[in-house]
Design a protein around this motif. Structure first.
Motif, mmCIF file in Angstrom:
data_model
loop_
_atom_site.group_PDB
_atom_site.id
_atom_site.type_symbol
_atom_site.label_atom_id
_atom_site.label_comp_id
_atom_site.label_asym_id
_atom_site.label_seq_id
_atom_site.Cartn_x
_atom_site.Cartn_y
_atom_site.Cartn_z
ATOM 1 N N PRO A 128 0.786 -1.243 0.000
ATOM 2 C CA PRO A 128 0.000 0.000 0.000
ATOM 3 C C PRO A 128 0.819 1.295 0.000
ATOM 4 O O PRO A 128 0.231 2.372 -0.075
ATOM 5 C CB PRO A 128 -0.833 -0.111 1.270
ATOM 6 C CG PRO A 128 -0.039 -1.004 2.150
ATOM 7 C CD PRO A 128 0.718 -1.958 1.273
ATOM 8 N N HIS A 129 2.162 1.205 0.073
ATOM 9 C CA HIS A 129 2.938 2.453 0.000
ATOM 10 C C HIS A 129 4.360 2.200 -0.483
ATOM 11 O O HIS A 129 5.235 1.826 0.309
ATOM 12 C CB HIS A 129 2.970 3.183 1.337
ATOM 13 C CG HIS A 129 3.636 4.525 1.261
ATOM 14 N ND1 HIS A 129 2.966 5.669 0.891
ATOM 15 C CD2 HIS A 129 4.916 4.901 1.456
ATOM 16 C CE1 HIS A 129 3.812 6.680 0.876
ATOM 17 N NE2 HIS A 129 5.011 6.254 1.204
ATOM 18 N N GLU A 130 4.577 2.439 -1.772
ATOM 19 C CA GLU A 130 5.917 2.337 -2.357
ATOM 20 C C GLU A 130 6.121 3.562 -3.248
ATOM 21 O O GLU A 130 5.276 4.458 -3.294
ATOM 22 C CB GLU A 130 6.041 1.043 -3.172
ATOM 23 C CG GLU A 130 5.850 -0.228 -2.357
ATOM 24 C CD GLU A 130 6.918 -0.431 -1.271
ATOM 25 O OE1 GLU A 130 8.010 0.156 -1.383
ATOM 26 O OE2 GLU A 130 6.640 -1.163 -0.307
ATOM 27 N N HIS A 131 7.266 3.596 -3.918
ATOM 28 C CA HIS A 131 7.519 4.703 -4.850
ATOM 29 C C HIS A 131 8.044 4.152 -6.171
ATOM 30 O O HIS A 131 9.058 3.459 -6.196
ATOM 31 C CB HIS A 131 8.493 5.717 -4.257
ATOM 32 C CG HIS A 131 7.917 6.443 -3.089
ATOM 33 N ND1 HIS A 131 7.125 7.574 -3.230
ATOM 34 C CD2 HIS A 131 7.958 6.169 -1.769
ATOM 35 C CE1 HIS A 131 6.730 7.974 -2.036
ATOM 36 N NE2 HIS A 131 7.212 7.143 -1.129
ATOM 37 N N LEU A 132 7.320 4.447 -7.233
ATOM 38 C CA LEU A 132 7.688 3.938 -8.562
ATOM 39 C C LEU A 132 8.288 5.027 -9.440
ATOM 40 O O LEU A 132 9.136 4.771 -10.279
ATOM 41 C CB LEU A 132 6.442 3.369 -9.264
ATOM 42 C CG LEU A 132 5.775 2.195 -8.558
ATOM 43 C CD1 LEU A 132 4.456 1.860 -9.248
ATOM 44 C CD2 LEU A 132 6.704 0.981 -8.548
ATOM 45 N N GLY A 158 0.309 6.181 8.010
ATOM 46 C CA GLY A 158 1.562 5.595 7.541
ATOM 47 C C GLY A 158 2.723 5.811 8.488
ATOM 48 O O GLY A 158 2.667 6.681 9.371
ATOM 49 N N HIS A 159 3.762 5.034 8.298
ATOM 50 C CA HIS A 159 5.006 5.104 9.079
ATOM 51 C C HIS A 159 4.768 4.912 10.579
ATOM 52 O O HIS A 159 5.576 5.360 11.392
ATOM 53 C CB HIS A 159 5.735 6.454 8.868
ATOM 54 C CG HIS A 159 5.884 6.866 7.433
ATOM 55 N ND1 HIS A 159 6.045 5.960 6.406
ATOM 56 C CD2 HIS A 159 5.902 8.088 6.838
ATOM 57 C CE1 HIS A 159 6.152 6.631 5.253
ATOM 58 N NE2 HIS A 159 6.053 7.911 5.479
ATOM 59 N N SER A 160 3.674 4.258 10.937
ATOM 60 C CA SER A 160 3.349 4.118 12.366
ATOM 61 C C SER A 160 4.405 3.326 13.120
ATOM 62 O O SER A 160 4.618 3.542 14.320
ATOM 63 C CB SER A 160 1.977 3.463 12.536
ATOM 64 O OG SER A 160 0.957 4.356 12.146
ATOM 65 N N GLY A 190 6.749 -1.492 2.200
ATOM 66 C CA GLY A 190 8.188 -1.287 2.399
ATOM 67 C C GLY A 190 8.617 0.169 2.329
ATOM 68 O O GLY A 190 9.672 0.530 2.818
ATOM 69 N N ASP A 191 7.776 1.037 1.709
ATOM 70 C CA ASP A 191 8.151 2.432 1.468
ATOM 71 C C ASP A 191 9.603 2.526 1.005
ATOM 72 O O ASP A 191 10.390 3.306 1.551
ATOM 73 C CB ASP A 191 7.900 3.290 2.706
ATOM 74 C CG ASP A 191 8.041 4.784 2.398
ATOM 75 O OD1 ASP A 191 7.966 5.150 1.214
ATOM 76 O OD2 ASP A 191 8.240 5.565 3.348
ATOM 77 N N MET A 192 9.935 1.766 -0.005
ATOM 78 C CA MET A 192 11.327 1.756 -0.475
ATOM 79 C C MET A 192 11.530 2.859 -1.513
ATOM 80 O O MET A 192 11.749 2.607 -2.692
ATOM 81 C CB MET A 192 11.667 0.366 -1.006
ATOM 82 C CG MET A 192 11.535 -0.647 0.120
ATOM 83 S SD MET A 192 12.521 -2.079 -0.044
ATOM 84 C CE MET A 192 11.905 -3.049 1.352
ATOM 85 N N ILE A 241 -5.875 9.750 -1.545
ATOM 86 C CA ILE A 241 -5.350 11.084 -1.249
ATOM 87 C C ILE A 241 -4.333 10.989 -0.121
ATOM 88 O O ILE A 241 -4.548 10.290 0.867
ATOM 89 C CB ILE A 241 -6.467 12.054 -0.784
ATOM 90 C CG1 ILE A 241 -7.729 11.892 -1.619
ATOM 91 C CG2 ILE A 241 -5.973 13.491 -0.809
ATOM 92 C CD1 ILE A 241 -8.901 12.698 -1.087
ATOM 93 N N LYS A 242 -3.241 11.749 -0.286
ATOM 94 C CA LYS A 242 -2.201 11.749 0.742
ATOM 95 C C LYS A 242 -2.134 13.085 1.476
ATOM 96 O O LYS A 242 -2.300 14.146 0.869
ATOM 97 C CB LYS A 242 -0.844 11.472 0.068
ATOM 98 C CG LYS A 242 0.370 11.509 1.005
ATOM 99 C CD LYS A 242 1.608 11.006 0.280
ATOM 100 C CE LYS A 242 2.861 11.100 1.126
ATOM 101 N NZ LYS A 242 4.016 10.424 0.492
ATOM 102 N N GLY A 243 -1.886 12.999 2.766
ATOM 103 C CA GLY A 243 -1.592 14.189 3.550
ATOM 104 C C GLY A 243 -0.374 13.900 4.407
ATOM 105 O O GLY A 243 0.047 12.745 4.521
HETATM 106 ZN ZN LIG Z 1 6.872 7.139 0.963
#
Ligand SMILES: [Zn+2]
Length: 304
Positions: A21-25, A194-196, A251-253, A133-135
């Motif tokens: 649910p949270h990566e960067h492409l 996120g990042h909890s 992984g938020d890699m 949506i991100k905040g």
């Molecule tokens: Zn991120």
């Protein structure tokens, strides 16, 4: 459960499969960010990483790059086509240090309209619609501009139904961000904090879960913060207190040095191939693991 909005169109929740649910492409932080390890702008490298994910059974990746972070809707579309992985893009904003100057000047309604357009028309001039949506907030502080964008994202969510994902700096300010969103009348069951796991405090996690929000752990493999044994215990805390339906893991890699495609590691294969088997080995039931990586993301994202 509604449909899930990918960059190639809306899909049934059953089509999601194993999900990060949270990566960067694809992203390029503003020039004020001098650490260019965060810039991911090699199409071949990102495609390679996605194909590795597919090869180990991956189904869906959410790109966590909002409109102030060098997002590119067209690139996300092409990556989804070429990898045969479902890709979701998002709208909204990161933490205030990345905001373009105009965020301060425009009225909240302008920010709402901009987000709604990304969700209903498309991102960055493409027809790839944002699926969430991100905040974001700052370390031990919700900056006034972050409050402004968070109020806007809550209103955009109410207007479109889009789910919400929150960046927290070192895992702080989750409760305060939930307050702002709740005050706008949004059901916290649409929100992932996120990042909890960066704030590895089991009680803090339970407090957010008790309010109905999801929490995300996105540090597996990042031993520089602490070993994964701590994360396994945090997962167990969530499950033992009855919140197996409210945890997602990614992984938020978002660095070249984290991705095999860019010559780094551990990359997109790590959670699926190393962390998941470890969870099972350490006593987390398989049906719970399935919830975390399949059912929970589907429930959270299925709002269209
Ligand atoms: Zn991120």
């Amino acid at each position: 459960m509604g449909k899930i909005r990918t960059v190639l169109g809306d899909i049934e929740p059953e089509k999601l499969g194993f999900t990060y649910p949270h990566e960067h492409l694809w992203c390029s932080p503003p020039a004020t960010q001098l650490d260019r390890d965060l810039e991911l702008t090699s199409y071949e490298a990102s495609l390679y990483e996605l194909k590795l994910f597919k090869s180990v059974g991956g189904g869906t990746v959410v790109d966590g790059s909002p409109l102030d972070y060098g997002r590119d809707g067209q690139k996300l579309k092409q990556l989804a086509i070429d990898s045969d992985v479902n890709v979701l893009g998002l709208t909204g904003f990161n933490k205030h240090v990345y905001y373009p100057d105009w965020v301060e000047i425009v009225p909240v309604e302008f920010l709402v309209e901009r987000m709604v357009k990304d969700i209903t028309v498309g991102m960055d001039g493409s027809d790839a619609k944002a699926g969430l949506i991100k905040g974001g907030s700052w370390y031990n502080l919700v900056h006034p501009l972050e409050r402004k964008t968070t109020i806007a994202l809550a209103r955009a969510s109410l207007e479109t139904g889009a789910p919400i994902w929150l960046h927290t700096e070192a895992g702080t300010m989750g409760m305060e961000m939930l307050d702002i969103i709740e005050d706008e009348g949004v059901d916290l069951a649409t929100v992932v904090v996120g990042h909890s796991d960066r704030n590895a405090d089991p009680r803090y996690h339970r407090q957010m879960l008790e309010r109905g929000a999801y929490i995300e752990f996105d540090g597996p493999g990042k031993v520089k913060y602490y070993p994964d044994s701590v994360r396994v215990d945090l997962v167990r805390n969530v499950i033992d207190h009855g919140f197996a339906d409210k945890l997602v893991i990614s992984g938020d890699m978002g660095r070249k040095s984290y991705l095999e495609g860019y010559g780094g590691g551990p990359g997109f294969r790590f959670i699926k191939q190393v962390f998941v088997p470890r969870l099972i080995e350490e006593g987390i039931p398989e049906n719970v693991v399935h919830k975390i990586f399949h059912d929970n993301p589907a429930k959270w994202l299925g709002k269209f």
